[in-house]
Design a protein around this motif. Structure first.
Motif: not given
Length: 376
Positions: A219-220, A222-230, A331-336
């Motif tokens: 979700l994050a 798709r909203a255009g936030i450049d983020c990664t998860l390990t 909720g997680f996407a909003d925090a990101i």
């Protein structure tokens, strides 16, 4: 002159995700006492074979309730025959063993709520009744021990409600090794043009937020936030699931899934991240059990993205040491999104996390642990 003796009794599960908080205590005792470490299987020997202690295997191939009860009975019988100066039951699931030991010599490390050990079952109402009896017996074992060491405030409050003597109930947090503090020396601000790097360490499972993290990351992005998860600590089946699900969600390039790594490798992984993730589905036991990873993140100076449950919010204040979110992908996407929106926030949150984490460093906890053991 001979040193006093201590026997440390453990119960590790086949897919134990980490041993660090146990090893801190065992290593500390091995330096000061003639220490015997009891394990249920030789498969756990490599985690401790470098320490100056005697290893003793009380073989128990299974890890279910029957195996656990049989193991405790065998260990108690062993320690009634070969009586050490002190006994440390290194895990709340071992509380029933206190019934067979001398209370004046016995300390109990209270790191799990008994409902986490004794729940479920195949026989419906009969299983629920048996587990309720075992939970009550575990708390009775805690009342019997000379000293009980709850690892969190919620645990201590619960033990006091269960009529454990306050004088014998000593709060001793898990503690985090100094090498995690070295991770806090990394540059706290994001490097321009680099994705927001998130990390999760520990057991990867559906009820520990696996799907919330994967879907929230999607979700994050798709909203255009450049983020990664390990994700660190996934078993083979979970690795395969996460990678397949990542491809389905279109986040394969932003997702790294690692298996279990040695504890001393974790600080380096944290040093490369911008924020750590803690999330749990609301379960009775997780309202009491603070996660090891949360304290490691704080000591490493990582802002914590944590789901809204007491064992997170007792230690992480929203907007101060990290961000609190509802347990859901949204909720997680909003925090990101909140973290990514303010480029200057990372440095502030990171400094506050490291400051809050100072009291959880093992060098501060170790004297409290030894004092509590002596009190037994």
């Amino acid at each position: 002159m001979s040193r006093p003796s201590v026997c440390v009794v453990t119960w590790f599960y086949d897919h134990q995700p980490g041993f660090l908080d146990f090893r801190y205590r065992i290593e500390c005792l091995a330096r000061r006492f003639d220490t015997t470490l009891v394990l249920r299987s030789a498969r756990f020997v490599p985690e401790f074979q470098d320490l100056p202690l005697t290893l003793r295997i009380v073989e128990e191939s299974g890890s279910g309730t029957r195996s656990l009860l049989r193991y405790q009975w065998r260990v108690a019988r062993l320690l009634r025959r070969d009586v050490p100066d002190r006994v440390l039951l290194l895990g709340a699931q071992l509380a029933l063993a206190a019934w067979g030991l001398d209370p004046a010599r016995t300390a109990l490390y209270w790191n799990e709520h008994p409902t986490h050990t004794f729940h479920g079952g195949r026989w419906g109402a009969l299983s629920r009744l048996a587990n309720a009896v075992l939970v009550r017996a575990a708390f009775a074992g805690a009342r019997r021990a000379g000293t009980v060491m709850p690892i969190g405030e919620a645990h201590r409050e619960d033990l006091l409600r269960r009529r454990v003597d306050p004088a014998r109930c000593r709060l001793v947090h898990m503690g985090v090794h100094e090498r995690f503090a070295a991770a806090a020396a990394r540059a706290p601000a994001r490097v321009p043009g680099r994705p927001l790097a998130l990390i999760y360490t520990g057991t990867v499972a559906e009820d520990r937020g696996r799907d919330v993290m994967l879907e929230g990351l999607a979700l994050a992005r798709r909203a255009g936030i450049d983020c990664t998860l390990t994700l660190v600590g996934a078993g083979p089946a979970e690795q395969a699931f996460c990678l397949a699900r990542g491809r389905e969600l279109g986040i394969a390039g932003a997702l790294t899934v690692l298996g279990r790594v040695p504890g001393d490798a974790i600080p380096g992984l944290l040093a490369a991240a911008d924020a750590g993730v803690c999330l749990w589905r609301d379960r009775v036991w997780w309202r009491f059990n603070p996660p090891t990873k949360l304290f490691e993140y704080l000591v490493a100076g990582l802002p914590v993205l944590a789901s809204r449950i007491r064992t997170h919010t007792d230690y992480v204040e929203d907007g101060v040491h990290g961000l609190i979110f509802d347990y859901a992908p949204e909720g997680f996407a909003d925090a990101i999104a909140r973290l990514a929106a303010d480029a200057s926030a990372l440095a502030r949150l990171s400094a506050a996390a490291a400051h809050a984490g100072a009291r959880f460093r093992w060098q501060a906890i170790e004297p409290q642990f030894l004092e509590a053991l002596d009190a037994a």
